[in-house]
Design a protein around this motif. Structure first.
Motif, PDB file in Angstrom:
ATOM      1  N   GLY A 174       0.817  -1.184  -0.098  1.00 23.17           N
ATOM      2  CA  GLY A 174      -0.065   0.100  -0.013  1.00 23.17           C
ATOM      3  C   GLY A 174       0.710   1.284  -0.080  1.00 23.17           C
ATOM      4  O   GLY A 174       0.566   2.220  -0.910  1.00 23.17           O
ATOM      5  N   ASN A 175       2.059   1.091   0.626  1.00 26.56           N
ATOM      6  CA  ASN A 175       2.735   2.448   0.898  1.00 26.56           C
ATOM      7  C   ASN A 175       3.398   2.415  -0.263  1.00 26.56           C
ATOM      8  O   ASN A 175       3.696   3.828  -1.105  1.00 26.56           O
ATOM      9  N   ALA A 176       3.882   1.418  -1.088  1.00 26.56           N
ATOM     10  CA  ALA A 176       4.639   1.651  -2.383  1.00 26.56           C
ATOM     11  C   ALA A 176       3.526   2.214  -3.430  1.00 26.56           C
ATOM     12  O   ALA A 176       4.040   2.953  -4.490  1.00 26.56           O
TER      13      ALA A 176
ATOM     14  N   ALA B 191       4.096   5.540  -5.751  1.00 26.26           N
ATOM     15  CA  ALA B 191       3.840   5.699  -7.024  1.00 26.26           C
ATOM     16  C   ALA B 191       2.985   6.540  -7.615  1.00 26.26           C
ATOM     17  O   ALA B 191       3.089   6.927  -8.801  1.00 26.26           O
ATOM     18  N   ASN B 192       1.879   6.698  -7.052  1.00 29.01           N
ATOM     19  CA  ASN B 192       0.835   7.521  -7.455  1.00 29.01           C
ATOM     20  C   ASN B 192       0.327   8.590  -6.233  1.00 29.01           C
ATOM     21  O   ASN B 192      -0.725   8.155  -5.711  1.00 29.01           O
ATOM     22  N   PRO B 193       1.068   9.440  -6.035  1.00 28.72           N
ATOM     23  CA  PRO B 193       0.897  10.298  -4.962  1.00 28.72           C
ATOM     24  C   PRO B 193      -0.329  11.224  -5.273  1.00 28.72           C
ATOM     25  O   PRO B 193      -0.517  11.658  -6.345  1.00 28.72           O
ATOM     26  N   ARG B 194      -1.026  11.651  -4.246  1.00 30.26           N
ATOM     27  CA  ARG B 194      -2.353  12.574  -4.237  1.00 30.26           C
ATOM     28  C   ARG B 194      -1.824  13.786  -4.638  1.00 30.26           C
ATOM     29  O   ARG B 194      -0.703  14.345  -3.986  1.00 30.26           O
ATOM     30  N   PRO B 195      -2.754  14.614  -5.220  1.00 32.63           N
ATOM     31  CA  PRO B 195      -2.476  15.837  -5.467  1.00 32.63           C
ATOM     32  C   PRO B 195      -2.315  16.462  -4.099  1.00 32.63           C
ATOM     33  O   PRO B 195      -2.993  16.312  -3.170  1.00 32.63           O
ATOM     34  N   GLY B 196      -1.415  17.642  -4.239  1.00 31.36           N
ATOM     35  CA  GLY B 196      -1.445  18.506  -2.657  1.00 31.36           C
ATOM     36  C   GLY B 196      -2.585  19.223  -2.394  1.00 31.36           C
ATOM     37  O   GLY B 196      -3.444  19.252  -3.095  1.00 31.36           O
ATOM     38  N   ARG B 197      -2.875  19.186  -1.133  1.00 29.34           N
ATOM     39  CA  ARG B 197      -3.928  19.534  -0.487  1.00 29.34           C
ATOM     40  C   ARG B 197      -3.871  21.278  -0.108  1.00 29.34           C
ATOM     41  O   ARG B 197      -4.678  21.814   0.490  1.00 29.34           O
ATOM     42  N   ARG B 198      -2.716  21.627  -0.344  1.00 29.52           N
ATOM     43  CA  ARG B 198      -2.376  23.070   0.227  1.00 29.52           C
ATOM     44  C   ARG B 198      -3.142  24.246  -1.105  1.00 29.52           C
ATOM     45  O   ARG B 198      -2.983  24.001  -2.095  1.00 29.52           O
ATOM     46  N   ARG B 199      -3.597  25.060  -0.303  1.00 30.02           N
ATOM     47  CA  ARG B 199      -3.974  26.198  -1.275  1.00 30.02           C
ATOM     48  C   ARG B 199      -2.880  26.939  -1.853  1.00 30.02           C
ATOM     49  O   ARG B 199      -1.824  27.109  -1.041  1.00 30.02           O
ATOM     50  N   PRO B 200      -3.123  27.424  -2.961  1.00 31.22           N
ATOM     51  CA  PRO B 200      -2.087  28.380  -3.674  1.00 31.22           C
ATOM     52  C   PRO B 200      -2.078  29.549  -2.707  1.00 31.22           C
ATOM     53  O   PRO B 200      -2.722  29.989  -2.050  1.00 31.22           O
ATOM     54  N   PRO B 201      -0.685  30.182  -2.537  1.00 28.21           N
ATOM     55  CA  PRO B 201      -0.483  31.394  -2.024  1.00 28.21           C
ATOM     56  C   PRO B 201      -1.068  32.510  -2.525  1.00 28.21           C
ATOM     57  O   PRO B 201      -1.259  32.566  -3.608  1.00 28.21           O
TER      58      PRO B 201
END
Length: 97
Positions: free
Chosen positions: A74-76, A80-90
């Motif tokens: 699961g970690n691998a 391999a397919n990271p989720r998009p960042g959840r941070r708001r743009p500055p």
């Protein structure tokens, strides 16, 4: 609570004779095929993320080894397919608008 079987469609993809296949694999592999010390209690797909249910593609493993193997896989997959960042743009500085 999420995770595990709650978020998985894996059970619906098992063949109708899964209980028979599982029993034959556990009868064949009495000892965990990973650690070779504890009794096999789980039927594990040797290759991650596959629906190959042939007995030669399955192995009997103990609960501890199954948990560790599933966690590694699961970690691998997440790496391999990271989720998009959840941070708001500055936001631009108020004086520069």
């Amino acid at each position: 609570m999420s995770g595990g079987w709650q978020d998985s469609d894996r059970r619906s993809r098992l063949p109708s004779n899964w209980a028979t296949i599982r029993r034959r694999v556990l009868d064949r592999d009495v000892v965990c095929q990973i650690c070779k010390t504890r009794p096999a209690t789980h039927c594990d797909h040797i290759e991650a993320k596959t629906d190959a249910h042939a007995e030669d593609r399955l192995q009997g493993v103990c609960a501890e080894c199954h948990l560790q193997k599933s966690s590694r896989e699961g970690n691998a997959a997440q790496r391999a397919n990271p989720r998009p960042g959840r941070r708001r743009p500055p936001e631009p500085h108020p004086g520069l608008r």
